[in-house]
Design a protein around this motif. Structure first.
Motif, short mmCIF file in Angstrom:
data_model
loop_
_atom_site.label_atom_id
_atom_site.label_comp_id
_atom_site.label_asym_id
_atom_site.label_seq_id
_atom_site.Cartn_x
_atom_site.Cartn_y
_atom_site.Cartn_z
N VAL A 83 -1.26 0.46 -5.63
CA VAL A 83 -1.60 0.98 -6.95
C VAL A 83 -0.29 1.20 -7.70
O VAL A 83 0.63 1.82 -7.16
CB VAL A 83 -2.36 2.32 -6.82
CG1 VAL A 83 -2.63 2.93 -8.17
CG2 VAL A 83 -3.65 2.13 -6.05
N PRO A 84 -0.18 0.70 -8.94
CA PRO A 84 1.05 0.93 -9.71
C PRO A 84 1.28 2.42 -9.93
O PRO A 84 0.35 3.19 -10.17
CB PRO A 84 0.79 0.22 -11.04
CG PRO A 84 -0.36 -0.69 -10.78
CD PRO A 84 -1.15 -0.09 -9.66
N VAL A 130 5.51 11.34 -7.46
CA VAL A 130 4.91 10.03 -7.71
C VAL A 130 3.77 10.27 -8.68
O VAL A 130 2.87 11.08 -8.40
CB VAL A 130 4.40 9.40 -6.40
CG1 VAL A 130 3.66 8.11 -6.67
CG2 VAL A 130 5.55 9.17 -5.43
N THR A 131 3.80 9.62 -9.83
CA THR A 131 2.76 9.80 -10.84
C THR A 131 2.02 8.49 -11.07
O THR A 131 2.62 7.41 -11.02
CB THR A 131 3.35 10.29 -12.18
OG1 THR A 131 4.32 9.33 -12.63
CG2 THR A 131 4.02 11.64 -12.03
N LEU A 132 0.73 8.61 -11.29
CA LEU A 132 -0.07 7.42 -11.55
C LEU A 132 -1.37 7.81 -12.23
O LEU A 132 -1.80 8.96 -12.18
CB LEU A 132 -0.37 6.67 -10.26
CG LEU A 132 -1.17 7.40 -9.20
CD1 LEU A 132 -2.18 6.47 -8.59
CD2 LEU A 132 -0.24 7.90 -8.13
N GLY A 133 -1.99 6.82 -12.85
CA GLY A 133 -3.33 6.96 -13.40
C GLY A 133 -3.45 7.74 -14.68
O GLY A 133 -2.53 8.37 -15.14
N SER A 169 -10.45 3.80 -7.73
CA SER A 169 -10.72 3.14 -9.02
C SER A 169 -9.50 2.37 -9.50
O SER A 169 -9.63 1.25 -9.99
CB SER A 169 -11.11 4.18 -10.08
OG SER A 169 -12.32 4.77 -9.75
N ALA A 170 -8.32 2.98 -9.36
CA ALA A 170 -7.09 2.30 -9.77
C ALA A 170 -6.86 1.05 -8.92
O ALA A 170 -6.45 0.01 -9.44
CB ALA A 170 -5.90 3.25 -9.65
N ALA A 172 -9.22 -0.72 -7.34
CA ALA A 172 -10.25 -1.70 -7.68
C ALA A 172 -9.93 -2.40 -8.99
O ALA A 172 -10.19 -3.60 -9.14
CB ALA A 172 -11.61 -1.02 -7.76
N ALA A 173 -9.32 -1.66 -9.93
CA ALA A 173 -8.99 -2.25 -11.23
C ALA A 173 -7.88 -3.30 -11.09
O ALA A 173 -7.88 -4.29 -11.81
CB ALA A 173 -8.56 -1.17 -12.21
N THR A 174 -6.96 -3.07 -10.19
CA THR A 174 -5.85 -4.01 -10.04
C THR A 174 -6.07 -5.01 -8.91
O THR A 174 -5.51 -6.09 -8.92
CB THR A 174 -4.53 -3.27 -9.74
OG1 THR A 174 -4.67 -2.53 -8.54
CG2 THR A 174 -4.15 -2.35 -10.88
N GLN A 175 -6.89 -4.60 -7.93
CA GLN A 175 -7.10 -5.40 -6.72
C GLN A 175 -5.79 -5.99 -6.24
O GLN A 175 -5.66 -7.18 -5.99
CB GLN A 175 -8.13 -6.50 -6.96
CG GLN A 175 -9.53 -6.02 -6.76
CD GLN A 175 -9.83 -5.50 -5.37
OE1 GLN A 175 -9.70 -6.21 -4.41
NE2 GLN A 175 -10.19 -4.23 -5.27
N CYS A 176 -4.81 -5.14 -6.15
CA CYS A 176 -3.48 -5.51 -5.72
C CYS A 176 -3.43 -5.40 -4.19
O CYS A 176 -3.36 -4.32 -3.65
CB CYS A 176 -2.45 -4.57 -6.37
SG CYS A 176 -0.77 -5.04 -6.11
N VAL A 177 -3.54 -6.54 -3.50
CA VAL A 177 -3.60 -6.55 -2.04
C VAL A 177 -2.53 -7.47 -1.50
O VAL A 177 -2.26 -8.52 -2.03
CB VAL A 177 -4.98 -7.09 -1.54
CG1 VAL A 177 -5.04 -7.14 -0.04
CG2 VAL A 177 -6.10 -6.25 -2.08
N SER A 178 -1.92 -7.05 -0.41
CA SER A 178 -1.05 -7.95 0.34
C SER A 178 -1.06 -7.50 1.77
O SER A 178 -1.50 -6.41 2.10
CB SER A 178 0.37 -7.94 -0.22
OG SER A 178 1.02 -6.75 0.14
N GLY A 179 -0.57 -8.28 2.65
CA GLY A 179 -0.54 -7.86 4.05
C GLY A 179 -0.57 -9.03 4.88
O GLY A 179 -0.50 -9.49 5.83
#
Length: 179
Positions: A83-84, A130-133, A169-170, A172-179
């Motif tokens: 999540v960004p 760390v701030t987000l959302g 939610s954050a 899911a919105a970005t669907q930022c996956v790696s691994g």
């Protein structure tokens, strides 16, 4: 019944067109809310499935149960669910800096953007934010040193758990996956 069993009764199966899905109604399960707090990176569906699957071998002690559920959750999903976010911390010279980064929901690791990898943060600061959302979530992180890939930062999973819905939610919105 199988066609072999039906064959014994002189019945021949010509075709079948129905599908049965069955779930055990009284299957033991782990409290889904507890599992979601222990593993906030899991989706609701993953929590639901794991709560039933993990119940059979779950230990009874509270600490042992938490450790067991965490291991089981990581077996279900151990990829990077990023999540960004932004990291606010003090540099060696005392100046406060904001770094772009990504928070890994799976283990709380914070990966700073490549542009900030050479940034040296003050090592003896108590907490890094760390701030987000939106609305803004502020999570405490610990700085444990520096490597070639930048500052080594981590948010404890227990701090992420109260914000699970917003973090999910954050992600899911970005669907930022790696691994």
């Amino acid at each position: 019944m199988s066609s072999k069993q039906l064959g014994k009764a002189d019945i021949q199966v010509q075709a079948y067109r129905h599908r049965v899905e069955a779930n055990r109604v009284d299957a033991p399960s782990i409290d889904a809310a507890l599992l979601a707090r222990i593993a906030p990176h899991l989706t609701d569906l993953e929590v639901q499935q794991l709560s039933v699957r993990a119940a059979a071998k779950a230990p009874t002690g509270a600490d042992a149960l938490r450790a067991y559920l965490r291991r089981q959750a990581l077996a279900v999903a151990n990829d990077y669910r990023l999540v960004p976010c932004a990291v606010q911390a003090a540099m060696n010279n005392g100046a406060i800096v904001t770094l772009g980064a990504k928070l890994n929901l799976t283990n709380g690791g914070v990966l700073v953007d490549e542009a900030h990898r050479k940034t040296r943060l003050k090592t003896d600061q108590s907490t890094v934010h760390v701030t987000l959302g939106e609305p803004q979530i502020i999570l405490p992180a610990k700085l444990s040193g520096h490597t070639l890939s930048g500052p080594v930062l981590a948010v404890d999973v227990t701090h992420m758990a109260p914000h699970r819905d917003a973090l999910q939610s954050a992600w899911a919105a970005t669907q930022c996956v790696s691994g």
